[in-house]
Scaffold this motif. Structure first.
Motif, PDB file in Angstrom:
ATOM      1  N   LEU A 152       0.850  -1.198   0.000  1.00  0.00           N
ATOM      2  CA  LEU A 152       0.000   0.000   0.000  1.00  0.00           C
ATOM      3  C   LEU A 152       0.880   1.241   0.000  1.00  0.00           C
ATOM      4  CD1 LEU A 152      -2.785  -1.063   2.527  1.00  0.00           C
ATOM      5  CD2 LEU A 152      -2.735  -1.326   0.046  1.00  0.00           C
ATOM      6  N   LYS A 153       1.221   1.713  -1.185  1.00  0.00           N
ATOM      7  CA  LYS A 153       2.205   2.787  -1.365  1.00  0.00           C
ATOM      8  C   LYS A 153       1.564   4.105  -1.807  1.00  0.00           C
ATOM      9  CE  LYS A 153       5.985   0.154  -0.850  1.00  0.00           C
ATOM     10  NZ  LYS A 153       6.990   0.371   0.200  1.00  0.00           N
ATOM     11  N   GLY A 154       0.286   4.282  -1.539  1.00  0.00           N
ATOM     12  CA  GLY A 154      -0.382   5.500  -1.985  1.00  0.00           C
ATOM     13  C   GLY A 154       0.285   6.762  -1.475  1.00  0.00           C
ATOM     14  N   GLY A 173      11.726   6.520   3.796  1.00  0.00           N
ATOM     15  CA  GLY A 173      12.529   7.016   2.687  1.00  0.00           C
ATOM     16  C   GLY A 173      11.679   7.449   1.516  1.00  0.00           C
ATOM     17  N   GLU A 174      10.685   6.654   1.169  1.00  0.00           N
ATOM     18  CA  GLU A 174       9.792   7.005   0.059  1.00  0.00           C
ATOM     19  C   GLU A 174       8.991   8.257   0.383  1.00  0.00           C
ATOM     20  OE1 GLU A 174       9.040   2.416  -1.509  1.00  0.00           O
ATOM     21  OE2 GLU A 174       7.794   3.268   0.095  1.00  0.00           O
ATOM     22  N   LEU A 175       8.528   8.360   1.615  1.00  0.00           N
ATOM     23  CA  LEU A 175       7.784   9.554   2.025  1.00  0.00           C
ATOM     24  C   LEU A 175       8.649  10.799   1.904  1.00  0.00           C
ATOM     25  CD1 LEU A 175       5.326  10.931   3.446  1.00  0.00           C
ATOM     26  CD2 LEU A 175       6.497  10.455   5.612  1.00  0.00           C
ATOM     27  N   SER A 176       9.855  10.744   2.436  1.00  0.00           N
ATOM     28  CA  SER A 176      10.742  11.911   2.429  1.00  0.00           C
ATOM     29  C   SER A 176      11.086  12.344   1.011  1.00  0.00           C
ATOM     30  CB  SER A 176      12.027  11.585   3.201  1.00  0.00           C
ATOM     31  OG  SER A 176      11.738  11.267   4.545  1.00  0.00           O
ATOM     32  N   PHE A 177      11.424  11.383   0.163  1.00  0.00           N
ATOM     33  CA  PHE A 177      11.812  11.699  -1.212  1.00  0.00           C
ATOM     34  C   PHE A 177      10.651  12.332  -1.968  1.00  0.00           C
ATOM     35  CE2 PHE A 177      12.311  10.587  -5.710  1.00  0.00           C
ATOM     36  CZ  PHE A 177      13.574  11.068  -5.964  1.00  0.00           C
ATOM     37  N   ASN A 178       9.465  11.734  -1.851  1.00  0.00           N
ATOM     38  CA  ASN A 178       8.306  12.258  -2.582  1.00  0.00           C
ATOM     39  C   ASN A 178       7.868  13.612  -2.061  1.00  0.00           C
ATOM     40  OD1 ASN A 178       8.100  10.056  -4.334  1.00  0.00           O
ATOM     41  ND2 ASN A 178       6.866   8.883  -2.887  1.00  0.00           N
ATOM     42  N   SER A 183      21.166   9.838  -4.782  1.00  0.00           N
ATOM     43  CA  SER A 183      21.342   8.396  -4.935  1.00  0.00           C
ATOM     44  C   SER A 183      20.908   7.625  -3.693  1.00  0.00           C
ATOM     45  CB  SER A 183      22.806   8.072  -5.260  1.00  0.00           C
ATOM     46  OG  SER A 183      23.661   8.514  -4.216  1.00  0.00           O
ATOM     47  N   TYR A 184      21.052   8.207  -2.533  1.00  0.00           N
ATOM     48  CA  TYR A 184      20.638   7.560  -1.281  1.00  0.00           C
ATOM     49  C   TYR A 184      19.148   7.274  -1.303  1.00  0.00           C
ATOM     50  CZ  TYR A 184      19.700   7.094   3.763  1.00  0.00           C
ATOM     51  OH  TYR A 184      19.291   6.653   4.995  1.00  0.00           O
ATOM     52  N   TRP A 185      18.356   8.200  -1.786  1.00  0.00           N
ATOM     53  CA  TRP A 185      16.906   8.062  -1.770  1.00  0.00           C
ATOM     54  C   TRP A 185      16.405   7.221  -2.939  1.00  0.00           C
ATOM     55  CZ3 TRP A 185      15.239   9.569   2.755  1.00  0.00           C
ATOM     56  CH2 TRP A 185      16.001  10.499   3.460  1.00  0.00           C
TER      57      TRP A 185
END
Length: 529
Positions: free
Chosen positions: A119-121, A140-145, A344-346
């Motif tokens: 669940l990646k909404g 990580g996905e939250l921060s990058f987006n 690159s980290y994210w």
């Protein structure tokens, strides 16, 4: 050893398959009836299957006593509802999982593991001040987006693979919290599937008791949270920062530094920091590390001046360095990794289960709120005695200890202790955490207990993100005066105790024989999901 653990697990699985085969068939048949054969086969993993064995290793600290009835990889609310109701109708307990990073293995149970990692909404509000996310999104996905879509930031922890749901529902502490609050302080709404299969929305106005309990009460205790709406802060203040790190190898100077840190009001200098005492008898790396950042800072000279005024240079650091950062993502990576590598980290962010293991490790975590008095710092001898204890219990055999120290500021302590289920951190001057490893898990637990006991007279409570299996009265330790209200809400939401937990809030009123399907101490999962 590992070989013995694997053999023991294989034996347990063999017994488990025989004793629970009928219930598993009933659960599987119910899921087929609800979803159809093709969908069921794609998301349901039963003992003996390749997918099941792989998912046993998706927890950070697995409990060898756990032998799940099944794993269900849900990617829709209908699948979650089906799994909950089929489990309930077949007298099988449930625990949700989306990150698997529980420090005591609450990400698994001897019941149905409802895994939400898919669940990646991610949906921003029109003005970019809030975001609605799926429970399986990682930090990580939250921060990058957030940063790339709206130049926003959220108070995330140091591991990019941790699932957002558990991090927030258990509290969510980070250095940023001193300025913009804990993760749960930035929670605006949750959506969950309750034990009766109904979907509810909880916020400050709708189901406010459930919302209050979701702010630090723990994941999986009230229902399966599948969606969260979070407040987003502007990243501007953290786009311009200077990171600094300093190490001290002369341990005799550490008590003086610890006393200074306790008194340090770094927030008045726009500094965010955390400290570590590292004792490792294998690598012989024994030192004190202070890591931090001057935020809203345009030059290294400006940061050095702030550090000078705050007393930082009064100590004989063996090494200290600074680095100029240009984005809030740089800041988050620096506080996690002590350096940054830009995007690159994210882009290489790990999946939520990347830190999982098949074998229980010989390490423990515990954390506490520390407040010596409201008016003064501890005397120097308090920290000298603490260092002596650290060296006595850690500096032997193959033991390894890391002691974390973080000052807490108004972003945390400025909120009333009863405003959310979180309690102890609201009244603390510092958060102190211990990661201990030993030749055995029992030795590691003994070390943690000894170190924790030193602060017993000045402890304001424990911290649910750092679950501790050794806590005896854990309800009071985690939630203090808020425990009674939380237990009442838990009882109302899950009266039949469908949700399983390593540290249950409530017990079943009717005693039943021990079973893989019905836990004798059931209630919700304290899973950081």
């Amino acid at each position: 050893g590992i070989a013995q653990a694997v053999v023991a697990t294989i034996f347990q699985l063999a017994v488990f398959r025989v004793t629970t085969a009928k219930s598993m068939r009933s659960f599987s048949g119910c899921m087929k009836q609800q979803l159809g054969g093709a969908t069921r086969d794609a998301i349901l993993f039963l003992p003996g299957s390749k997918g099941y064995n792989a998912r046993l290793g998706w927890s950070f600290q697995p409990d060898p006593a756990d032998l799940p009835t099944a794993f269900v990889d849900c990617n829709s609310t209908f699948q979650i509802i089906s799994a909950v109701m089929c489990a309930k109708n077949n007298a099988v307990g449930v625990c949700p999982r989306s990150g698997g990073h529980s420090f005591i293995g609450s990400s698994m149970c001897s019941g149905v593991v409802i895994d939400l990692w898919q669940l990646k909404g991610f949906s921003l509000s029109r003005n970019g001040t809030s975001v609605t996310v799926g429970a399986g999104l990682t930090l990580g996905e939250l921060s990058f987006n957030l940063y790339n879509q709206t130049r926003g930031i959220f108070p995330v922890g140091h591991s990019r693979s941790v699932g957002i749901a558990g991090f927030v529902l258990q509290g969510g502490l980070t250095e940023l919290s001193s300025e913009i609050g804990l993760g749960c302080d930035n929670l605006e709404e949750v959506r969950m599937v309750k034990p009766n299969g109904k979907i509810i929305t909880a916020n400050a106005k709708k189901n406010p008791d459930v919302f209050w309990a979701s702010c630090g009460g723990g994941g999986g205790k009230l229902g399966v949270v599948f969606e969260l709406t979070l407040r987003v802060s502007p990243s501007t203040r953290y786009d311009s920062f200077v990171g600094f790190s300093a190490t001290l190898r002369n341990l005799s100077a550490v008590p003086s530094v610890l006393r200074w840190v306790y008194q340090w009001r770094e927030g008045s200098y726009s500094i965010l920091s955390r400290s570590k005492i590292r004792i490792n008898t294998k690598t012989r790396i024994n030192d004190f590390l202070l890591l931090g950042a001057c935020v809203a800072c345009s030059s290294t000279s400006e940061c050095e001046n702030r550090l000078l005024m705050s007393g930082f240079y009064d100590f004989p650091w063996d090494h200290n360095s600074t680095i100029q950062g240009r984005t809030a993502l740089d800041y988050l990576e620096f506080m996690a990794e002590e350096s940054f590598t830009n995007v690159s980290y994210w882009l290489s962010s790990d999946p939520s289960h990347s830190e999982g293991s098949l074998v229980q490790g010989n390490f423990t975590f515990t954390g506490l709120g520390f407040n010596y008095t409201l008016s003064r710092a501890p005397p120097l001898r308090f920290f000298k005695n603490f260092l002596s204890l650290i060296l006595d219990v850690c500096f032997k055999d193959d033991n390894r200890c890391t002691i974390f120290v973080q000052n807490l500021d108004v972003g945390i302590t400025g909120i009333d202790a009863n405003a959310t289920a979180i309690f102890g951190l609201r009244q603390a001057r510092q958060w102190v955490g211990f990661r201990c490893a030993g030749a055995t898990l029992q030795i590691a637990r003994r070390i943690s207990i000894d170190l924790r006991q030193y602060f017993s007279e000045f402890m304001t409570g424990s911290f649910l993100n750092w679950e501790d299996a050794a806590l005896e009265n854990y309800t009071i330790a985690y939630w203090g005066n808020n425990a009674a209200r939380l237990i009442k809400i838990n009882r109302n939401c899950d009266p039949n105790v469908l949700f399983l937990s390593k540290q249950p809030l409530i017990e079943k009123s009717v005693s039943r024989p021990r079973s893989r399907l019905r836990s004798p101490n059931p209630t919700t999962s304290s899973d950081p999901m």
